[in-house]
Design an enzyme around this catalytic site. Structure first.
Site, short mmCIF file in Angstrom:
data_model
loop_
_atom_site.label_atom_id
_atom_site.label_comp_id
_atom_site.label_asym_id
_atom_site.label_seq_id
_atom_site.Cartn_x
_atom_site.Cartn_y
_atom_site.Cartn_z
N THR A 298 0.83 -1.20 0.00
CA THR A 298 0.00 0.00 0.00
C THR A 298 0.87 1.25 0.00
O THR A 298 0.56 2.24 -0.67
CB THR A 298 -0.94 0.01 1.22
OG1 THR A 298 -1.72 -1.19 1.20
CG2 THR A 298 -1.87 1.20 1.18
N TYR A 439 -6.93 1.90 3.87
CA TYR A 439 -6.94 0.45 4.00
C TYR A 439 -5.59 -0.10 4.46
O TYR A 439 -4.59 0.59 4.44
CB TYR A 439 -7.47 -0.26 2.76
CG TYR A 439 -6.79 -0.06 1.43
CD1 TYR A 439 -7.50 -0.31 0.27
CD2 TYR A 439 -5.48 0.34 1.30
CE1 TYR A 439 -6.92 -0.17 -0.98
CE2 TYR A 439 -4.89 0.49 0.07
CZ TYR A 439 -5.62 0.23 -1.07
OH TYR A 439 -5.03 0.37 -2.30
N GLU A 440 -5.64 -1.35 4.93
CA GLU A 440 -4.51 -2.00 5.61
C GLU A 440 -4.14 -1.25 6.89
O GLU A 440 -2.98 -1.29 7.33
CB GLU A 440 -3.29 -2.12 4.69
CG GLU A 440 -3.55 -2.76 3.35
CD GLU A 440 -4.25 -4.11 3.45
OE1 GLU A 440 -4.12 -4.77 4.50
OE2 GLU A 440 -4.94 -4.48 2.49
N GLY A 441 -5.12 -0.59 7.50
CA GLY A 441 -4.88 0.16 8.72
C GLY A 441 -4.68 1.62 8.43
O GLY A 441 -3.79 2.00 7.66
N GLN A 446 -1.50 2.93 12.02
CA GLN A 446 -0.08 2.72 11.76
C GLN A 446 0.77 3.49 12.77
O GLN A 446 1.82 3.00 13.23
CB GLN A 446 0.28 3.18 10.34
CG GLN A 446 -0.47 2.49 9.22
CD GLN A 446 -0.25 1.00 9.20
OE1 GLN A 446 0.82 0.51 9.50
NE2 GLN A 446 -1.30 0.26 8.83
#
Length: 599
Positions: A298, A439-441, A446
């Site tokens: 990402t 997305y993906e956190g 993060q």
């Protein structure tokens, strides 16, 4: 219309000249990966990006995906482009020859993934998710599962997904309700709904392998009771061939701000046949294989958008004429000067360029670390690389995507009103890239991962390891190059980074909210310093090349000029971040929730 060109020259600079990937490959046993082979692969990947993917990028945005009774059709040209992608052998690049791959390094494949995303973000989502699925099966699947699924995934005739979140839980996966019931034959029946599933349903591959998080009966509450399952779109017969349709169906596709050519699906599992991966109730541990690869990927998507925005803005700024330069006419034969002569346009272009090239160096450095963790036989070397990756992964994911928001916004701004018009492609780029911070956190997740889990959780050890690398480099080049001031700036920032960490830790010991209050500013500070470290290295290498004599003098001079811009105007952003961090949590948390009410 924006015309994307794969950044082959800069990628070669970063990989071959800055990071010395050739000797890195040789040391890891990739003797056949010569410089000529790398250049040949880059040439073909550039052709595929420029000539196949870029021309259908706008089409994907205009047409979007269509759904009819659970059947999803991708935009015109997407299916054909994917067939060419498979025919070209691109899906199998970085996987071992023993399971049908080409045995090339992960770092090489990810360089190319940047270009595919830069030329067509929506299309690149389809093969991109498959790689994490493959890594999860390689790392945690049984021999039987690997034999059944890996060959087709690696060759690209099947694709993969990750099915994590649900309508009620977002990123808090401990709340998920999707359930898995054991069957008499050792398989499971999965029931529930998953949302935001990229490439969950489409017409580009013969089968789709879903990696799904679900709860077994009597599983513990929270994240300790989550298991991981393989749920194929089509079940397989005893020979591993596609058989009957499984009880999994796309309920709808999301109506999104961007990446409209990517099918983002609501997936309904209605007693779908599934296979357990790894141990029961240890699904998140297995999924981290998938998630860490996806987080770096990402970040690379953010990098690719920054590059594409810079290319589009630069071409327009060189061609568009508006007003006269304040320092004198630059285009006497024309009615006005090209807008690239104006300082504010230069500011935007150099911001884009400094992020694109600096972030590329950081991303490729992380890919090099992934190579070490995957292929090195030296346990100490591998452990050191894992420690650096643990620290840098949340920075790569968040910093590269947050700076992409700025870069794509500037892409529109350089065009002025035309940047808001669909025909030029810049507003699509801004819309497509907006999802990358989420997305993906999200960036906030993060940031907490970086500060609370990685740094405080290791008692500062992970930061100390990377800080020592930077300080060792600074000590080495301080008196050997003309960039002493920049070297001192990075060195002092590292000292400040360490002190900030201690200050936050002391404050958090009294009030845990101090971690959350400081986290995003802390992550951005970390990103600016880390990328500054790579700009220092790039400047040193560029000057060495100029001193040696080169036929590409302009390229290396541009590196040094861009480094100066970064140190003078970008690294200085850390001053406001330090002030914000020191302000503490009181200005965020003291106000009563009632006072947030409107009217």
């Amino acid at each position: 219309m924006q015309n994307y060109k794969a950044p082959e020259r800069d990628t070669l600079f970063v990989t071959q000249e800055l990071l010395q990937m050739q000797s890195h490959y040789e040391r890891l046993g990739f003797d056949e990966v010569s410089e000529d082979l790398v250049k040949a692969i880059f040439t073909e990947a550039g052709k595929f990006s420029n000539n196949i993917l870029a021309p259908i990028n706008a089409i994907g945005d205009q047409e979007g995906c269509k759904i009819d009774d659970g059947v999803v059709t991708t935009p015109t040209g997407f299916k054909e482009a994917y067939a060419q992608y498979v025919e070209g052998g691109w899906p199998s690049m970085s996987h071992p020859e023993s399971i049908g791959g080409q045995g090339l390094p992960y770092s090489l494949a990810t360089c190319i993934a940047e270009w595919f995303s830069g030329s067509n973000h929506s299309w690149a989502m389809y093969p991109g998710l498959s790689q994490g699925c493959i890594e999860t099966l390689k790392g945690h699947g049984t021999k039987e599962q690997q034999d059944l699924f890996l060959d087709k995934l690696i060759e690209g005739s099947w694709t993969g997904t990750m099915c994590l979140t649900e309508p009620h839980c977002g990123s808090d996966l401990g709340m998920l309700k999707c359930k898995a019931e054991p069957n008499a034959d050792g398989s499971y029946s999965v029931t529930g709904t998953k949302i935001f599933i990229s490439a969950g349903e489409h017409d580009m591959s013969d089968n789709i392998i879903h990696i799904v998080l679900a709860r077994l009966p009597d599983a513990p509450a929270g994240t300790k009771g989550i298991s991981l399952f393989i749920v194929p779109k089509y079940n397989l017969d005893e020979q591993g061939n596609v058989a009957d349709r499984n009880s999994v169906k796309c309920g709808s596709i999301e109506h999104k701000m961007g990446i409209k050519g990517s099918a983002t699906c609501v997936m309904n599992f209605d007693g779908a046949k599934a296979h357990l991966i790894g141990q029961a109730n240890r699904g998140l541990n297995c999924m981290f294989t998938f998630m860490n690869v996806a987080r770096i990927g990402t970040g690379v998507e953010g990098l690719s958008a920054t590059e594409a925005a810079f290319q589009g803005a630069l071409a327009y700024a060189q061609d568009r004429v508006q007003f006269r330069s304040m320092s004198g006419v630059k285009n006497p034969e024309g009615p006005a000067d090209p807008i690239i002569v104006h300082p504010d346009v230069r500011r935007m272009l150099l911001t884009q360029k400094s992020f694109a090239e600096g972030n590329r160096a950081l991303a490729n450095y992380c890919m090099k670390l992934v190579d070490v963790t995957s292929y090195s036989k030296d346990e100490a070397e591998s452990k050191l690389a894992e420690s650096k990756l643990a620290l840098l992964t949340p920075i790569v994911k968040a910093f590269l995507t947050e700076t992409a928001q700025e870069a794509t916004s500037y892409g529109m701004q350089v065009y002025g009103g035309h940047g808001y018009i669909a025909e030029w492609g810049m507003e699509q780029l801004a819309r497509d890239t907006r999802i990358c911070t989420m997305y993906e956190g999200t960036t906030g997740i993060q940031a907490i991962d970086l500060l609370a889990r990685k740094i405080m959780g290791s008692n500062g050890e992970l930061l100390n390891i990377f800080a020592q690398e930077i300080k060792t480099y600074c000590a080495k080049v301080r008196d050997e190059s003309q960039f002493k001031a920049w070297t001192n700036a990075i060195d002092s920032h590292v000292d400040e980074w360490l002190q900030l960490t201690k200050d936050i830790g002391m404050s958090a010991a009294k009030n845990p909210d101090e971690l959350g209050a400081a986290s995003v500013d802390y992550l951005m500070y970390s990103g600016y310093v880390t990328v500054g470290y790579f700009w220092l290295q790039m400047a040193v290498v560029a000057q060495q090349k100029l001193d040696e004599g080169t036929n590409d003098e302009a390229f290396y001079q541009a590196k040094i000029h861009t480094a100066k811009f970064y140190f003078d105007r970008i690294l200085t952003r850390t001053r406001s971040l330090v002030s914000s961090i020191h302000s503490g949590s009181e200005n965020l948390m003291a106000m009563s929730e009632d006072l947030f009410k409107v009217g």
